[in-house]
Design a protein around this motif. Structure first.
Motif, PDB file in Angstrom:
ATOM      1  N   ALA A 116      -2.767  -0.326  -5.117  1.00 57.55           N
ATOM      2  CA  ALA A 116      -2.929   0.006  -3.871  1.00 57.55           C
ATOM      3  C   ALA A 116      -4.413  -0.305  -3.646  1.00 57.55           C
ATOM      4  O   ALA A 116      -4.910  -1.036  -2.577  1.00 57.55           O
ATOM      5  CB  ALA A 116      -3.062   1.384  -3.543  1.00 57.55           C
ATOM      6  N   CYS A 117      -5.377  -0.351  -4.743  1.00 54.96           N
ATOM      7  CA  CYS A 117      -6.770  -0.487  -4.444  1.00 54.96           C
ATOM      8  C   CYS A 117      -7.132  -2.186  -4.411  1.00 54.96           C
ATOM      9  O   CYS A 117      -7.459  -2.435  -3.705  1.00 54.96           O
ATOM     10  CB  CYS A 117      -7.527   0.053  -5.583  1.00 54.96           C
ATOM     11  N   LEU A 148       0.854  -1.180   0.112  1.00 55.01           N
ATOM     12  CA  LEU A 148       0.117   0.087  -0.104  1.00 55.01           C
ATOM     13  C   LEU A 148       0.945   1.257  -0.013  1.00 55.01           C
ATOM     14  O   LEU A 148       0.629   2.055  -0.731  1.00 55.01           O
ATOM     15  CB  LEU A 148      -0.895  -0.060   0.991  1.00 55.01           C
ATOM     16  N   VAL A 149       2.017   1.068   0.810  1.00 52.53           N
ATOM     17  CA  VAL A 149       2.796   2.603   0.972  1.00 52.53           C
ATOM     18  C   VAL A 149       3.571   2.546  -0.403  1.00 52.53           C
ATOM     19  O   VAL A 149       3.713   3.757  -0.826  1.00 52.53           O
ATOM     20  CB  VAL A 149       3.735   2.376   2.106  1.00 52.53           C
ATOM     21  N   GLY A 205       2.680   1.738  -3.250  1.00 52.07           N
ATOM     22  CA  GLY A 205       1.731   2.060  -4.373  1.00 52.07           C
ATOM     23  C   GLY A 205       1.346   3.584  -4.266  1.00 52.07           C
ATOM     24  O   GLY A 205       1.376   4.446  -5.200  1.00 52.07           O
ATOM     25  N   ILE A 206       1.346   4.068  -3.078  1.00 50.40           N
ATOM     26  CA  ILE A 206       1.185   5.801  -2.865  1.00 50.40           C
ATOM     27  C   ILE A 206       2.387   6.412  -3.225  1.00 50.40           C
ATOM     28  O   ILE A 206       2.160   7.488  -3.941  1.00 50.40           O
ATOM     29  CB  ILE A 206       0.545   5.856  -1.351  1.00 50.40           C
ATOM     30  N   ILE A 207       3.446   6.070  -2.739  1.00 46.07           N
ATOM     31  CA  ILE A 207       4.418   6.606  -3.160  1.00 46.07           C
ATOM     32  C   ILE A 207       4.732   6.829  -4.694  1.00 46.07           C
ATOM     33  O   ILE A 207       5.390   7.637  -5.165  1.00 46.07           O
ATOM     34  CB  ILE A 207       5.796   6.241  -2.309  1.00 46.07           C
ATOM     35  N   THR A 208       4.667   5.719  -5.221  1.00 44.48           N
ATOM     36  CA  THR A 208       4.850   5.316  -6.510  1.00 44.48           C
ATOM     37  C   THR A 208       3.714   6.412  -7.512  1.00 44.48           C
ATOM     38  O   THR A 208       4.155   7.038  -8.463  1.00 44.48           O
ATOM     39  CB  THR A 208       4.676   4.017  -7.162  1.00 44.48           C
ATOM     40  N   ALA A 209       2.627   6.388  -7.039  1.00 37.29           N
ATOM     41  CA  ALA A 209       1.411   7.276  -7.472  1.00 37.29           C
ATOM     42  C   ALA A 209       2.025   8.581  -7.504  1.00 37.29           C
ATOM     43  O   ALA A 209       2.183   9.492  -8.314  1.00 37.29           O
ATOM     44  CB  ALA A 209       0.313   6.949  -6.887  1.00 37.29           C
ATOM     45  N   VAL A 210       2.567   9.184  -6.082  1.00 39.58           N
ATOM     46  CA  VAL A 210       3.051  10.493  -6.090  1.00 39.58           C
ATOM     47  C   VAL A 210       4.105  10.711  -7.004  1.00 39.58           C
ATOM     48  O   VAL A 210       4.179  12.195  -7.544  1.00 39.58           O
ATOM     49  CB  VAL A 210       3.329  10.688  -4.629  1.00 39.58           C
ATOM     50  N   ALA A 257       0.074   2.211  -9.975  1.00 41.66           N
ATOM     51  CA  ALA A 257       0.394   2.137  -8.464  1.00 41.66           C
ATOM     52  C   ALA A 257      -1.119   2.243  -7.894  1.00 41.66           C
ATOM     53  O   ALA A 257      -1.321   1.559  -6.689  1.00 41.66           O
ATOM     54  CB  ALA A 257       1.100   3.444  -8.083  1.00 41.66           C
ATOM     55  N   ILE A 258      -2.085   3.127  -8.423  1.00 41.23           N
ATOM     56  CA  ILE A 258      -3.423   3.344  -7.767  1.00 41.23           C
ATOM     57  C   ILE A 258      -3.974   1.922  -7.952  1.00 41.23           C
ATOM     58  O   ILE A 258      -4.603   1.529  -6.956  1.00 41.23           O
ATOM     59  CB  ILE A 258      -4.077   4.120  -8.765  1.00 41.23           C
TER      60      ILE A 258
END
Length: 192
Positions: free
Chosen positions: A175-176, A146-147, A149-154, A171-172
């Motif tokens: 995470a989903c 999850l982390v 995915g969030i960092i990759t999306a940012v 990445a989104i």
């Protein structure tokens, strides 16, 4: 006081429904119970439904998306390395000194490009390690995914906006898929 005495506090209660008559001995089948011995235990229910035995499709898709990110990281590292080498050789070329587009490129140092190469390789290795942990990993791997995915999306949004859109979408979705109920059930399943 004997066992059959109705005033015996340790005797069998009289006249209550559900109790067998006194004629039945110790260990005899009781009403509503199959066979001798202890009563049958109730069925155990899982809190989130059935425990998945095979990886759900969404979780498997998240793992496949991680491998796509690994491939994109390798391609990105190669492109950045080629740009760094090309920029280093072009800095010494006298014919490109007057080119204005080249001057914008010269301002970007080769050290930054090599740092991007190292970062792309490290991020790809991290994604590969996470992708291999899907079968054996527990809830800690899920939280790390999850982390990740969030960092990759940012990172797909800010520094690498044009080339990071594919990373952003992947990445989104990772995470989903991992954060959903099927992902939670998969990573929290008992391992024997």
């Amino acid at each position: 006081m004997s066992y059959g005495d109705p005033n015996n506090p340790y005797g069998q209660p009289q006249g209550q429904p559900g109790y067998p008559p006194q004629e039945q001995g110790y260990g005899a089948p009781q009403q509503g119970q199959p066979g001798y011995g202890y009563p049958q235990a109730p069925a155990v229910q899982q809190p989130y439904g059935a425990v998945p035995q095979t990886m759900p499709g969404t979780v498997s898709g998240a793992r496949a998306m991680l491998w796509v990110i690994v491939g994109l990281q390798v391609v990105g590292a190669v492109i950045f390395a080629l740009l760094a080498v090309r920029l280093n050789t072009a800095k010494n070329d006298e014919s490109l000194k007057d080119d204005s587009s080249f001057q914008q490129l010269v301002d970007y140092s080769t050290g930054k490009l090599w740092a991007l190469v190292v970062f792309a390789i490290a991020w790809g290795v991290f994604a590969a390690v996470l992708a291999t942990k899907f079968n054996s990993g527990g809830n800690g791997v899920r939280v790390t995914l999850l982390v990740f995915g969030i960092i990759t999306a940012v990172l797909g949004l800010y520094p690498f906006t044009l080339i990071g859109i594919v990373h952003l979408v992947l990445a989104i979705l990772i995470a989903c898929f991992v954060g959903g109920s099927k992902g939670k059930a998969w990573f929290n399943r008992p391992r024997y």
